[in-house]
Design an enzyme around this catalytic site. Structure first.
Site, short mmCIF file in Angstrom:
data_model
loop_
_atom_site.label_atom_id
_atom_site.label_comp_id
_atom_site.label_asym_id
_atom_site.label_seq_id
_atom_site.Cartn_x
_atom_site.Cartn_y
_atom_site.Cartn_z
N GLU A 170 49.15 79.62 26.24
CA GLU A 170 48.95 79.62 24.79
C GLU A 170 50.30 79.74 24.09
O GLU A 170 51.13 80.55 24.47
CB GLU A 170 48.06 80.83 24.43
CG GLU A 170 47.78 80.95 22.98
CD GLU A 170 47.18 79.68 22.40
OE1 GLU A 170 46.10 79.28 22.84
OE2 GLU A 170 47.82 79.07 21.52
N LEU A 172 50.45 79.81 20.48
CA LEU A 172 50.27 80.09 19.05
C LEU A 172 51.20 81.20 18.58
O LEU A 172 51.63 82.05 19.37
CB LEU A 172 48.82 80.47 18.75
CG LEU A 172 48.20 81.75 19.32
CD1 LEU A 172 48.65 83.00 18.59
CD2 LEU A 172 46.70 81.65 19.27
N ARG A 173 51.54 81.15 17.30
CA ARG A 173 52.32 82.23 16.68
C ARG A 173 51.40 82.99 15.75
O ARG A 173 50.67 82.38 14.97
CB ARG A 173 53.48 81.63 15.86
CG ARG A 173 54.49 80.88 16.66
CD ARG A 173 55.30 79.97 15.77
NE ARG A 173 54.43 78.99 15.09
CZ ARG A 173 54.82 78.17 14.12
NH1 ARG A 173 56.06 78.21 13.68
NH2 ARG A 173 53.98 77.32 13.56
N CYS A 297 54.93 89.46 22.64
CA CYS A 297 55.17 88.51 23.74
C CYS A 297 56.60 88.45 24.25
O CYS A 297 56.83 88.50 25.46
CB CYS A 297 54.73 87.12 23.32
SG CYS A 297 52.94 87.00 23.16
N1 LIG Z 1 49.48 87.48 20.63
C1 LIG Z 1 50.15 86.34 20.77
O1 LIG Z 1 50.83 85.87 19.84
C2 LIG Z 1 50.13 85.58 22.07
C3 LIG Z 1 50.63 84.27 22.12
C4 LIG Z 1 50.58 83.58 23.32
C5 LIG Z 1 50.08 84.19 24.46
N2 LIG Z 1 49.64 85.48 24.40
C6 LIG Z 1 49.08 86.08 25.63
O2 LIG Z 1 47.66 86.06 25.53
C7 LIG Z 1 47.10 87.23 26.14
C8 LIG Z 1 46.24 87.97 25.13
O3 LIG Z 1 47.10 88.43 24.08
P1 LIG Z 1 46.52 89.06 22.72
O4 LIG Z 1 47.69 89.30 21.85
O5 LIG Z 1 45.39 88.24 22.26
O6 LIG Z 1 45.95 90.46 23.30
P2 LIG Z 1 45.10 91.55 22.52
O7 LIG Z 1 45.51 92.86 23.10
O8 LIG Z 1 45.16 91.33 21.06
O9 LIG Z 1 43.59 91.24 22.97
C9 LIG Z 1 43.10 91.41 24.24
C10 LIG Z 1 41.59 91.67 24.13
O10 LIG Z 1 41.03 91.71 25.44
C11 LIG Z 1 40.01 92.69 25.44
N3 LIG Z 1 39.68 93.10 26.82
C12 LIG Z 1 40.44 93.80 27.69
N4 LIG Z 1 39.78 93.96 28.84
C13 LIG Z 1 38.60 93.32 28.72
C14 LIG Z 1 37.48 93.13 29.58
N5 LIG Z 1 37.46 93.64 30.81
N6 LIG Z 1 36.43 92.43 29.11
C15 LIG Z 1 36.43 91.93 27.87
N7 LIG Z 1 37.46 92.07 27.00
C16 LIG Z 1 38.53 92.78 27.42
C17 LIG Z 1 40.57 93.80 24.58
O11 LIG Z 1 39.57 94.68 24.10
C18 LIG Z 1 41.24 93.00 23.47
O12 LIG Z 1 40.36 92.77 22.39
C19 LIG Z 1 48.29 88.04 26.65
O13 LIG Z 1 48.49 87.72 28.00
C20 LIG Z 1 49.44 87.53 25.81
O14 LIG Z 1 50.68 87.64 26.48
C21 LIG Z 1 49.62 86.18 23.23
#
Ligand SMILES: NC(=O)c1ccc[n+]([C@@H]2O[C@H](COP(=O)([O-])OP(=O)(O)OC[C@H]3O[C@@H](n4cnc5c(N)ncnc54)[C@H](O)[C@@H]3O)[C@@H](O)[C@H]2O)c1
Length: 468
Positions: A170, A172-173, A297
């Site tokens: 992913e 996205l920003r 990230c």
């Molecule tokens: N935030 C960003 O800008 C971004 C951009 C690109 C990639 N990423 C990657 O994407 C991934 C997710 O990032 P995010 O920022 O969305 O994380 P986040 O912490 O905002 O969300 C993660 C979600 O997963 C849920 N979760 C955890 N364990 C679970 C389970 N067993 N069952 C169901 N739900 C569960 C949590 O409750 C939470 O709502 C990460 O690996 C991150 O590095 C993030």
């Protein structure tokens, strides 16, 4: 297609909502009951421009639903996205416990012989695709013990579920996540199985050929007609995500290093950035000198890449320097305040902006929190105002003894210095006469180079930017 997205954070929620907008039937799963309750009421648990309008669009058509039940959602799905968090451990490696729990849960959930594609959207170390495959297999073994004489995941015994694992990093920003998802620069799919690639090509078809009508909250960029699809093996897709973030973080650290030298030699880094950014080989984005990078990230992904290198006895020297420059950049802000105010103990410093960037409420690794913490440690009184992120800050950092102001004026009142840490639009257009009149001493540290130095000086501020 029937899609299940597991994890409704910044990535999962935006992905699920956009896929529903494109016409798929999406169930978003999370194990946080408060999040699910909020979402079921049509409210987004995160601040992301345009998201609530698209949530409403998907939910009102019944195309987007929310659930805590992973088993039912996985059973109904043809494509299952893993989008849970991979936060950093103290060692710098990502914590994979959430991915592990979900992968095992997927394997254990299914009770039929259909083929499903499991897509890893979480950012995970190289090799995790194969690991996820193994964990799903472990999960299946619990619920569907293998008959004697059968084995591999891809050569199923009759009546056993079949999972094809793909990586779909992913990019996205936060703050522009809807536009980044609907109008991405590229889509990367890593898989060993061509069936997985063709399923995902079908899922993303409206994005790839841009055949959908753009939502009002996120118009299609002019001239955009299609999106390139990059198909790779699993490891390369995982590497692409890390390499992209490492490059961007390095670009920011590079311009910050140039900024620090600009200050010494009397050059202006904003002019330097313009001069080099017009070179198409360099490009003008991610060349804003300032407080350094933060967010959920960059720090975690750069650290992960450094530790992956170490696993293979390879020192990632450029990336170590990227991290070190970024760390010093935050220290430099404290030094600048010391240079202007001499003693910080007993002084009142106002911090404009807490979020790591504008248009988000995300505080993970936000430079503003680091600066606030250091100032408090040094005996300063810290006030702060952020248009969106203050309630998150109160909840997530109760230990930070800051005074929360309701608006810019309340923040500025009685301050010895203001530090602009997040370039929210509201700060770029603030009334400098009023702000100046409310402060005890008119020191303004613009840690994002968001204001005009000349204008600030004309209003009587002692203005300090970064590298100018
Ligand atoms: N935030 C960003 O800008 C971004 C951009 C690109 C990639 N990423 C990657 O994407 C991934 C997710 O990032 P995010 O920022 O969305 O994380 P986040 O912490 O905002 O969300 C993660 C979600 O997963 C849920 N979760 C955890 N364990 C679970 C389970 N067993 N069952 C169901 N739900 C569960 C949590 O409750 C939470 O709502 C990460 O690996 C991150 O590095 C993030």
């Amino acid at each position: 297609m029937n899609v299940c997205v597991i994890g409704t954070g910044y990535v999962g929620l935006v992905t699920g909502t956009c896929l529903a907008y494109l016409g798929h039937e999406v169930v978003c799963v999370d194990n946080d009951p408060q999040k699910i309750a909020r979402l079921e009421a049509g409210k987004s648990p995160i601040y992301e421009p345009g998201l609530e309008a698209l949530l409403e669009h998907g939910m009102s058509r019944g195309a987007l639903t929310f659930s805590m039940g992973l088993t039912e959602a996985v059973r109904a799905a043809e494509v299952i996205f893993i989008a849970v968090g991979t936060p950093p451990l103290p060692s710098g490696e990502p914590d994979l416990q959430y991915v592990e729990a979900v992968a095992r849960g997927i394997g254990a959930a299914v009770d039929d012989a259909r083929t499903r594609v499991v897509v890893n959207k979480s950012t995970v170390p190289i090799g995790s695709g194969n690991w996820v495959e193994m964990l799903i297999e472990d999960g299946m073994t619990v619920s569907h013990p293998l008959p004697a004489g059968t084995g591999a995941l891809k050569a199923p015994a009759p009546q056993r579920p079949r999972f094809l694992v793909a990586s779909n990093p992913e990019f996205l920003r936060e703050g522009s996540a809807i536009g980044d998802t609907l109008f991405p620069d590229r889509i990367v799919i890593g898989a060993t199985d061509s069936e997985a690639v063709s399923t995902l090509r079908g899922l993303y078809a409206p994005l790839l050929d841009q055949s959908f009508e753009a939502p009002r909250v996120s118009p299609r960029p002019e001239g955009m007609r299609s999106v390139p699809l990059v198909t790779t093996d699993l490891a390369s897709a995982e590497m692409i995500k890390y390499a992209a973030n490492a490059f961007l973080a390095t670009k920011i650290s590079f311009i910050n290093e140039m900024a620090n030298l600009c200050e010494k030699v009397g050059a202006d880094v904003t002019q330097v950035a313009k001069g080099i950014g017009l070179d198409t080989r360099i490009g003008n984005r991610f060349l804003n000198a300032g407080a350094g990078w933060g967010g959920s990230c960059f720090g975690k992904d750069v650290s992960a890449l450094i530790s992956i290198g170490r696993e293979y006895q390879y020192e990632m020297e450029i990336l170590r320097a990227t991290v070190s420059v970024n760390h010093h950049q935050r220290q430099r802000l404290i030094q600048k305040l010391q240079e202007a105010l001499k003693i910080l103990k007993g002084k009142t410093i106002g911090i404009l902006g807490l979020a790591f960037k504008p248009d988000t409420d995300d505080l993970r690794d936000a430079p503003a929190l680091d600066v606030a913490q250091q100032l408090l440690k040094m005996g300063a009184r810290v006030k702060t105002y952020d248009p969106i992120a203050m309630s998150h800050c109160r909840q997530q950092h109760p230990d930070l003894e800051m005074v929360y102001a309701e608006n810019i004026e309340e923040l500025a009142a009685g301050c010895d210095a203001l530090v602009l840490m997040t370039e929210w639009e509201e700060f770029k257009t603030m009334d400098l006469t009023i702000v100046r009149g409310l402060m005890r001493t008119p020191v303004l540290l613009d840690a994002r180079n968001a204001l005009s130095p000349m204008a600030c000086q004309n209003y009587g501020f002692h203005y300090m930017g970064v590298g100018r």
